[in-house]
Write an enzyme that holds these catalytic residues in place. Sequence first.
Site, PDB file in Angstrom:
ATOM      1  N   TYR A   1      48.068  26.937  25.568  1.00  0.00           N
ATOM      2  CA  TYR A   1      48.636  25.609  25.851  1.00  0.00           C
ATOM      3  C   TYR A   1      48.427  24.680  24.650  1.00  0.00           C
ATOM      4  CZ  TYR A   1      49.252  21.079  28.209  1.00  0.00           C
ATOM      5  OH  TYR A   1      49.662  19.811  28.562  1.00  0.00           O
ATOM      6  N   ALA A   2      47.205  24.674  24.107  1.00  0.00           N
ATOM      7  CA  ALA A   2      46.916  23.813  22.951  1.00  0.00           C
ATOM      8  C   ALA A   2      47.806  24.193  21.769  1.00  0.00           C
ATOM      9  CB  ALA A   2      45.436  23.918  22.583  1.00  0.00           C
TER      10      ALA A   2
ATOM     11  N   ARG B   1      59.331  15.440  38.631  1.00  0.00           N
ATOM     12  CA  ARG B   1      58.040  14.974  39.183  1.00  0.00           C
ATOM     13  C   ARG B   1      57.113  14.586  38.027  1.00  0.00           C
ATOM     14  NH1 ARG B   1      55.407  20.844  41.010  1.00  0.00           N
ATOM     15  NH2 ARG B   1      54.474  21.257  38.976  1.00  0.00           N
TER      16      ARG B   1
HETATM   17  N1  LIG Z   1      49.009  16.013  33.499  1.00  0.00           N
HETATM   18  C1  LIG Z   1      48.283  15.963  32.404  1.00  0.00           C
HETATM   19  O1  LIG Z   1      47.063  15.764  32.423  1.00  0.00           O
HETATM   20  C2  LIG Z   1      48.942  16.131  31.071  1.00  0.00           C
HETATM   21  C3  LIG Z   1      48.163  15.892  29.948  1.00  0.00           C
HETATM   22  C4  LIG Z   1      48.741  16.046  28.704  1.00  0.00           C
HETATM   23  C5  LIG Z   1      50.059  16.426  28.591  1.00  0.00           C
HETATM   24  N2  LIG Z   1      50.787  16.665  29.709  1.00  0.00           N
HETATM   25  C6  LIG Z   1      52.171  17.089  29.503  1.00  0.00           C
HETATM   26  O2  LIG Z   1      53.019  16.192  30.181  1.00  0.00           O
HETATM   27  C7  LIG Z   1      54.225  16.840  30.547  1.00  0.00           C
HETATM   28  C8  LIG Z   1      54.506  16.588  32.014  1.00  0.00           C
HETATM   29  O3  LIG Z   1      53.443  17.157  32.758  1.00  0.00           O
HETATM   30  P1  LIG Z   1      53.097  16.683  34.235  1.00  0.00           P
HETATM   31  O4  LIG Z   1      51.639  16.471  34.274  1.00  0.00           O
HETATM   32  O5  LIG Z   1      54.031  15.641  34.675  1.00  0.00           O
HETATM   33  O6  LIG Z   1      53.368  18.060  35.015  1.00  0.00           O
HETATM   34  P2  LIG Z   1      54.247  18.408  36.309  1.00  0.00           P
HETATM   35  O7  LIG Z   1      53.983  19.839  36.570  1.00  0.00           O
HETATM   36  O8  LIG Z   1      54.021  17.411  37.391  1.00  0.00           O
HETATM   37  O9  LIG Z   1      55.737  18.201  35.769  1.00  0.00           O
HETATM   38  C9  LIG Z   1      56.297  19.085  34.852  1.00  0.00           C
HETATM   39  C10 LIG Z   1      57.773  19.187  35.133  1.00  0.00           C
HETATM   40  O10 LIG Z   1      58.323  20.134  34.208  1.00  0.00           O
HETATM   41  C11 LIG Z   1      59.192  20.984  34.914  1.00  0.00           C
HETATM   42  N3  LIG Z   1      59.296  22.306  34.290  1.00  0.00           N
HETATM   43  C12 LIG Z   1      58.283  23.182  34.102  1.00  0.00           C
HETATM   44  N4  LIG Z   1      58.774  24.332  33.605  1.00  0.00           N
HETATM   45  C13 LIG Z   1      60.111  24.155  33.484  1.00  0.00           C
HETATM   46  C14 LIG Z   1      61.170  24.995  33.041  1.00  0.00           C
HETATM   47  N5  LIG Z   1      60.953  26.260  32.674  1.00  0.00           N
HETATM   48  N6  LIG Z   1      62.425  24.505  33.033  1.00  0.00           N
HETATM   49  C15 LIG Z   1      62.664  23.238  33.445  1.00  0.00           C
HETATM   50  N7  LIG Z   1      61.705  22.403  33.888  1.00  0.00           N
HETATM   51  C16 LIG Z   1      60.449  22.868  33.909  1.00  0.00           C
HETATM   52  C17 LIG Z   1      58.542  21.108  36.292  1.00  0.00           C
HETATM   53  O11 LIG Z   1      59.460  21.613  37.259  1.00  0.00           O
HETATM   54  C18 LIG Z   1      58.071  19.698  36.540  1.00  0.00           C
HETATM   55  O12 LIG Z   1      59.056  18.917  37.159  1.00  0.00           O
HETATM   56  C19 LIG Z   1      54.021  18.327  30.224  1.00  0.00           C
HETATM   57  O13 LIG Z   1      54.660  18.623  29.017  1.00  0.00           O
HETATM   58  C20 LIG Z   1      52.518  18.439  30.079  1.00  0.00           C
HETATM   59  O14 LIG Z   1      52.140  19.493  29.250  1.00  0.00           O
HETATM   60  C21 LIG Z   1      50.266  16.535  30.944  1.00  0.00           C
END
Ligand SMILES: NC(=O)c1ccc[n+]([C@@H]2O[C@H](COP(=O)([O-])OP(=O)(O)OC[C@H]3O[C@@H](n4cnc5c(N)ncnc54)[C@H](O)[C@@H]3O)[C@@H](O)[C@H]2O)c1
Length: 242
Positions: free
Chosen positions: A148-149, A15
């Site tokens: 997280y940071a 996702r």
């Molecule tokens: N959404 C934001 O604003 C944002 C901003 C900066 C960075 N990010 C980074 O982008 C990346 C994706 O985030 P997103 O917003 O799509 O979040 P999301 O929660 O929609 O997707 C994260 C995905 O990682 C998977 N995941 C989490 N823990 C896991 C584990 N232990 N083993 C296997 N899979 C695992 C989840 O099941 C999910 O499918 C992340 O690394 C997040 O830190 C997101």
Amino acid sequence: MGSAVKRAVVTGGARGIGEAIARRLADEGMRVGIVDVLEPEGRAVAESLSGTFTAVDLSDAAAAEAGIGAAIDSLGGVDVLVNSAGAFGRSSLLDLNAADWDRVMAVNARGTLIAMQAAARRMLADGGRIINVASMAAKHRGDGEGHYAASKAAVLALTRAAALEWGQYVITVNALCPGYVLTDLGADTRTSEQVAAWTALSQLGRLGTPWDIAGIAAFLAGPDGGYFTGQALNVTGGMVMH
Ligand SMILES: NC(=O)c1ccc[n+]([C@@H]2O[C@H](COP(=O)([O-])OP(=O)(O)OC[C@H]3O[C@@H](n4cnc5c(N)ncnc54)[C@H](O)[C@@H]3O)[C@@H](O)[C@H]2O)c1
């Protein structure tokens, strides 16, 4: 890079940003292997792309190594690795406990490292591209989300070290630092006031979408991205400019 049809493993592809990257890389003609702990969701995305799915909890070090290896095997090799799986949490530093620290670090920092190692070992002969999804939190602020940071700053340090160690094998290693993207990741902690405040921080007057991030990932994975390595690209609508 090795094979004619490029093979991309995308963690967190069930996702959000990872799903968008998986779809975009498939649109670019790559064969995609999704790795995620969310089984029905990840399998459905993989099937829609004629790709493969491997269920893995990346917070478990042994399972992560075996799972990434299985995902690579399911594609017959790997040319591109995208680490998008991530865990988020909010806590003041005074309230932060070891369990929360470990939960976030295990996925974001150690999980990324293990996936990078597993992929790089299979990229030594023919090169490859590694793209780590970090965050602007790696460079900017971090109040209320210090763990997280810190985990995302670790991702940038790993990106740099890997670019230095693996450049000789023609493996490029870069990080993306998204700003705010309205995915499920921070949904539990989001209010309409916060969304309005974050939107106001963008010079472009909007938050990011998963597709904004996916386009840059496709560039780094594609034919024009071969001379980038060790970089941390801000995809923030101008919220961060260094
Ligand atoms: N959404 C934001 O604003 C944002 C901003 C900066 C960075 N990010 C980074 O982008 C990346 C994706 O985030 P997103 O917003 O799509 O979040 P999301 O929660 O929609 O997707 C994260 C995905 O990682 C998977 N995941 C989490 N823990 C896991 C584990 N232990 N083993 C296997 N899979 C695992 C989840 O099941 C999910 O499918 C992340 O690394 C997040 O830190 C997101």
